[in-house]
Design an enzyme around this catalytic site. Structure first.
Site, short mmCIF file in Angstrom:
data_model
loop_
_atom_site.label_atom_id
_atom_site.label_comp_id
_atom_site.label_asym_id
_atom_site.label_seq_id
_atom_site.Cartn_x
_atom_site.Cartn_y
_atom_site.Cartn_z
N GLU A 140 38.72 36.20 61.49
CA GLU A 140 38.02 35.51 62.58
C GLU A 140 37.16 36.50 63.38
O GLU A 140 37.64 37.54 63.80
CB GLU A 140 39.02 34.84 63.51
CG GLU A 140 40.01 33.90 62.83
CD GLU A 140 39.35 32.61 62.34
OE1 GLU A 140 38.16 32.40 62.64
OE2 GLU A 140 40.04 31.82 61.67
N CYS A 202 46.65 30.64 68.62
CA CYS A 202 46.08 31.82 67.96
C CYS A 202 44.74 32.21 68.60
O CYS A 202 44.51 33.37 68.94
CB CYS A 202 45.85 31.56 66.47
SG CYS A 202 47.34 31.27 65.52
N HIS A 221 43.92 34.86 60.07
CA HIS A 221 44.72 33.68 59.73
C HIS A 221 45.20 33.79 58.28
O HIS A 221 44.41 34.12 57.38
CB HIS A 221 43.90 32.40 59.89
CG HIS A 221 43.97 31.82 61.26
ND1 HIS A 221 42.86 31.55 62.04
CD2 HIS A 221 45.05 31.45 62.01
CE1 HIS A 221 43.25 31.05 63.20
NE2 HIS A 221 44.57 30.97 63.20
#
Length: 280
Positions: A140, A202, A221
């Site tokens: 991410e 998260c 993730h």
């Protein structure tokens, strides 16, 4: 010189909803067994976070306060140059190429080397979360401040669905996760890149860590555990990804140093915030 060693903190999450075993924490435990095996001596610390907005806010704040991170704050260089590059730069700067032992001796004797090379410790937070629908490991790039409407394990939702009042809408990591995703290769595991971390605990954790750590944080993730993707393989994948992340994190420091100490042109690194809105 600050004698505290470089440190990487890796977090995983505990159970939530129907997921009694969270693959993120199982992968982090496997990583702990392997170690980082990095080209720079770094200390690995692991921490389990509950899927709880309020508790996460307290723990992420403590992570960065306790570790006293050297982020990209005013007047302070960021990152840590690895020993191999450190010695190489000694040669390139038309200065005497000191042996590593002499460099270490200089540090022990508190001789300042920062007048010609940034020498501060790297501190990075790597947050691992589980995406129940993922088939690959997802790196991410950025975190969002608003849109947190799903309740945590205690039924709590952040006020107004936001992480920090008056905080920026988006914070991007100092690390180009797109570059990391292209660099890493782990047999049996696909690694991809994303600009949307999902607006749950998260993403919330990532935003707070980027805020407190001046961008020196990343979120990864991982899919749920399966016969084809056991915790051991995820742990190995995390080791490879974090190694690549540390290398990517140091790039701006080397470029800044060269820009200030050399007449050679240095290509500019892409804007990570731009990566949050551009095309893949």
């Amino acid at each position: 010189m600050d004698s505290q060693p470089s440190c990487v903190v890796v977090t995983g999450f505990g159970p939530f909803r129907q997921h009694l075993v969270n693959s993120s924490w199982e992968a982090v435990k496997e990583l702990s067994k392997l170690g980082l095996n990095s080209d720079v001596k770094v200390e690995l610390r692991i921490l389990q976070l509950p899927v709880d907005y309020r508790e996460v806010k307290q723990r992420v704040t403590r992570i960065w306060e306790d570790l006293q991170p050297q982020g990209r704050s005013a007047g302070k260089p960021r990152g840590c140059v690895p020993d191999l590059v450190f010695a190489m730069l000694c040669t390139l700067c038309s200065r005497r190429a000191w042996p590593f032992s002499n460099i270490r001796a200089a540090e022990r004797d508190s001789v300042s080397l920062t007048s010609w090379l940034p020498r501060v410790r790297t501190q990075l937070a790597v947050h691992i979360g589980m995406d129940a629908s993922a088939k690959a490991i997802v790196l991410e790039q950025c975190a969002k401040n608003r849109g947190y409407r799903d309740a945590d394990i205690r039924g709590f939702r952040p006020a107004r669905g936001e992480c920090l009042p008056d905080g920026p809408e988006v914070i991007a990591s100092e690390v180009s996760m797109k570059a990391v995703s292209k660099r890493v290769a782990v047999e049996g595991v696909e690694v991809t890149f994303s600009r949307d971390a999902g607006r749950y605990v998260c993403d919330y954790t990532y935003y707070l860590s980027l805020h407190h750590g001046n961008g020196c944080a990343v979120l990864i993730h991982v899919p749920p555990l399966s016969r084809w993707l056991p915790a051991r393989l995820l742990g190995k994948a995390l080791q490879v990804i974090i190694q690549a992340t540390l290398k990517e994190l140091r790039k701006p420091d080397l470029k800044t140093w060269f820009a200030e100490n050399s007449t050679a042109a240095i290509p500019a690194q892409g804007n990570q915030l731009g990566d949050c809105f551009g095309e893949n």
